[in-house]
Design an enzyme around this catalytic site. Structure first.
Site, PDB file in Angstrom:
ATOM      1  N   THR A 127       0.826  -1.214   0.000  1.00 50.94           N
ATOM      2  CA  THR A 127       0.000   0.000   0.000  1.00 50.94           C
ATOM      3  C   THR A 127       0.857   1.259   0.000  1.00 50.94           C
ATOM      4  O   THR A 127       1.905   1.327   0.645  1.00 50.94           O
ATOM      5  CB  THR A 127      -0.919  -0.003   1.231  1.00 50.94           C
ATOM      6  OG1 THR A 127      -1.760  -1.147   1.168  1.00 50.94           O
ATOM      7  CG2 THR A 127      -1.775   1.242   1.287  1.00 50.94           C
ATOM      8  N   PHE A 157       0.822   2.723   5.877  1.00 51.72           N
ATOM      9  CA  PHE A 157       0.114   1.776   6.746  1.00 51.72           C
ATOM     10  C   PHE A 157       0.865   0.453   6.888  1.00 51.72           C
ATOM     11  O   PHE A 157       0.268  -0.620   6.834  1.00 51.72           O
ATOM     12  CB  PHE A 157      -1.301   1.502   6.229  1.00 51.72           C
ATOM     13  CG  PHE A 157      -2.165   2.709   6.075  1.00 51.72           C
ATOM     14  CD1 PHE A 157      -2.276   3.634   7.103  1.00 51.72           C
ATOM     15  CD2 PHE A 157      -2.876   2.929   4.906  1.00 51.72           C
ATOM     16  CE1 PHE A 157      -3.093   4.756   6.972  1.00 51.72           C
ATOM     17  CE2 PHE A 157      -3.689   4.043   4.765  1.00 51.72           C
ATOM     18  CZ  PHE A 157      -3.797   4.963   5.796  1.00 51.72           C
ATOM     19  N   SER A 159       2.520  -2.380   8.813  1.00 52.13           N
ATOM     20  CA  SER A 159       2.647  -3.003  10.133  1.00 52.13           C
ATOM     21  C   SER A 159       4.112  -3.356  10.378  1.00 52.13           C
ATOM     22  O   SER A 159       4.746  -4.005   9.550  1.00 52.13           O
ATOM     23  CB  SER A 159       1.786  -4.271  10.203  1.00 52.13           C
ATOM     24  OG  SER A 159       0.417  -3.954  10.180  1.00 52.13           O
ATOM     25  N   PHE A 339     -23.317  -5.785  27.450  1.00 51.21           N
ATOM     26  CA  PHE A 339     -22.647  -5.292  28.659  1.00 51.21           C
ATOM     27  C   PHE A 339     -23.167  -3.922  29.080  1.00 51.21           C
ATOM     28  O   PHE A 339     -22.872  -3.462  30.182  1.00 51.21           O
ATOM     29  CB  PHE A 339     -21.134  -5.201  28.419  1.00 51.21           C
ATOM     30  CG  PHE A 339     -20.381  -6.468  28.690  1.00 51.21           C
ATOM     31  CD1 PHE A 339     -19.530  -6.566  29.775  1.00 51.21           C
ATOM     32  CD2 PHE A 339     -20.501  -7.562  27.852  1.00 51.21           C
ATOM     33  CE1 PHE A 339     -18.814  -7.728  30.029  1.00 51.21           C
ATOM     34  CE2 PHE A 339     -19.789  -8.734  28.090  1.00 51.21           C
ATOM     35  CZ  PHE A 339     -18.946  -8.820  29.186  1.00 51.21           C
ATOM     36  N   GLU A 364      -5.931  -5.923   4.118  1.00 47.59           N
ATOM     37  CA  GLU A 364      -5.833  -7.091   3.219  1.00 47.59           C
ATOM     38  C   GLU A 364      -6.877  -7.008   2.103  1.00 47.59           C
ATOM     39  O   GLU A 364      -7.330  -8.018   1.573  1.00 47.59           O
ATOM     40  CB  GLU A 364      -5.997  -8.410   4.000  1.00 47.59           C
ATOM     41  CG  GLU A 364      -5.093  -8.575   5.196  1.00 47.59           C
ATOM     42  CD  GLU A 364      -3.651  -8.853   4.813  1.00 47.59           C
ATOM     43  OE1 GLU A 364      -3.273  -8.573   3.653  1.00 47.59           O
ATOM     44  OE2 GLU A 364      -2.886  -9.325   5.658  1.00 47.59           O
ATOM     45  N   ARG A 376     -16.767 -10.236  -9.981  1.00 47.17           N
ATOM     46  CA  ARG A 376     -16.059 -10.384 -11.259  1.00 47.17           C
ATOM     47  C   ARG A 376     -15.799 -11.858 -11.573  1.00 47.17           C
ATOM     48  O   ARG A 376     -15.902 -12.291 -12.730  1.00 47.17           O
ATOM     49  CB  ARG A 376     -14.745  -9.616 -11.233  1.00 47.17           C
ATOM     50  CG  ARG A 376     -14.915  -8.115 -11.333  1.00 47.17           C
ATOM     51  CD  ARG A 376     -13.565  -7.405 -11.259  1.00 47.17           C
ATOM     52  NE  ARG A 376     -13.705  -5.974 -11.459  1.00 47.17           N
ATOM     53  CZ  ARG A 376     -12.701  -5.106 -11.391  1.00 47.17           C
ATOM     54  NH1 ARG A 376     -11.479  -5.550 -11.097  1.00 47.17           N
ATOM     55  NH2 ARG A 376     -12.893  -3.824 -11.580  1.00 47.17           N
TER      56      ARG A 376
END
Length: 380
Positions: A127, A157, A159, A339, A364, A376
């Site tokens: 990316t 981005f 990681s 909760f 991803e 597609r």
């Protein structure tokens, strides 16, 4: 699987080992990692001692040579404690697998021993600031200069950006489009490699994220994985497995929150009885469990297809990723609602999982792109 509905004894043993590791090494500490924005490198290194850094790297290259279903079981189990940590290990596995699957003997021998042990950790760099869903439009340039490439560009981005040692990077060595993309392994300490400031994120606080910047970085041609022009093909093959793993991380997080909700509604009393006795509570729990099991069944099927190389593996991987991440986020959201106000507090784990699982519908490949892939493929 021995049949369509049961795990084998070996798969159950792998799942149990991952669950024990998670219970001992991840779950008790995950909330503090999130609170302090701590990257648990030693815990990740301990996962490598179980083979979890090279799950589908071949045994010849030092990995444990398992299939994508076994990988999904491991990722799901670890995400029960911390989705961010599990996903970080998944990305390292994807990068190591790409080198093992598509690299030559020299580059494998140079990098895989340290990746298998996680003495070095790898990132996957596709990316860019201007190319997210349209990954084939990437602009990072690698210009051939003798026996080196000169690399310029920025990845977004990433990681492990700034923390990891090795960056498996998609670069443009040819014309515009997918066929002009190649794959290079770039080391952190190469001159001209730098990193942006750590991103301030909604979740995934235990997983560092930053830009990776290349400024006239000289990368040996020997660091190319495969042939020129094959990089995009490698990147997409890696994403088939990455999508399964991120879907599995959503399953693990959703299972944790379902379990927490079941225990909470048994203990919590309103109007003179436990809220578990109200039919509405039972209906919501039933829907949560059904959504979880349906996503799990599709993801396990898709994992078997990716392992076997089935012709429709990419479509099933996309469907499974979309369903698991959509359902996972929805299950956690419903758990938080059960909760009530307590679910919004950091004293309970639900809000952390709510934050961590939200990004799974984006990375991803966004879930909108997953729908595009499926549509597609159906119409081709």
């Amino acid at each position: 699987m021995t049949d369509q509905f049961a795990l084998t004894e070996d798969q159950i043993a792998i799942q149990d080992m991952a669950r024990r590791f998670t219970a001992d090494a991840i779950t008790p500490f995950a909330a503090q990692w999130d609170e302090d924005h701590t990257f648990p490198r030693e815990t990740i290194k301990a996962a490598a001692e179980l083979g979890f850094a090279a799950i589908y790297v071949s045994e010849e290259s030092g990995g444990i040579g398992l299939g994508r279903l076994e990988a999904a079981l491991i990722m799901e189990a670890m995400a029960y404690g911390c989705p961010a940590t599990s996903a970080f290990i998944s990305i390292h596995n994807m990068a190591a697998w790409m080198i093992d699957s598509f690299g030559g003997d020299e580059i494998k021998g140079r990098h895989l021993p340290d990746l298998v042990t996680m003495d070095k950790i790898a990132s996957y760099c596709l990316t860019e600031p201007g190319s997210g869903s349209d990954a084939a439009a990437l602009k990072t340039i690698a210009r051939l200069d003798g026996d080196h490439y000169i690399v310029n560009g920025t990845k977004q981005f990433i990681s492990g950006g700034g923390v990891n040692d090795i960056y498996v990077t998609m670069v443009r060595t040819g014309d515009d489009g997918a066929r002009g993309i190649s794959c290079l392994v770039i080391d952190k300490d190469m001159e001209g490699v730098s990193f942006g400031a750590p991103e301030r994120k909604l979740g995934w606080n235990a997983s560092p994220t930053a830009q990776v910047i290349f400024d006239n970085v000289r990368v040996p041609v020997a660091n190319r994985v495969g042939a020129e022009g094959d990089g995009f093909k490698f990147a997409m093959a890696g994403l088939d497995g990455g999508r399964l793993n991120i879907g599995a991380c959503s399953l693990g997080g959703a299972q944790r929150c379902l379990d927490e909700a079941v225990q909470y509604v048994k203990d919590r009393k309103q109007f003179g009885k436990s809220i578990a006795e109200f039919q509405n509570t039972q209906f919501v729990l039933a829907d949560m469990a059904t959504d979880l099991e349906s996503a799990r069944a599709l993801l396990y099927m898709a994992a078997a297809k990716v392992t076997s190389g089935a012709p429709d593996k990419t479509r099933f991987s996309a469907m499974a990723k979309k369903l698991a991440t959509d359902n996972g986020s929805s299950i956690v959201d419903r758990a938080l609602q059960m909760f009530g106000g307590y679910g919004y507090l950091r004293d309970y784990p639900i809000e952390r999982f709510w934050r961590d699982l939200r990004v799974h519908r984006i990375l991803e490949g966004t879930n909108e792109v997953m729908r595009m892939i499926v549509g597609r493929d159906l119409l081709k």
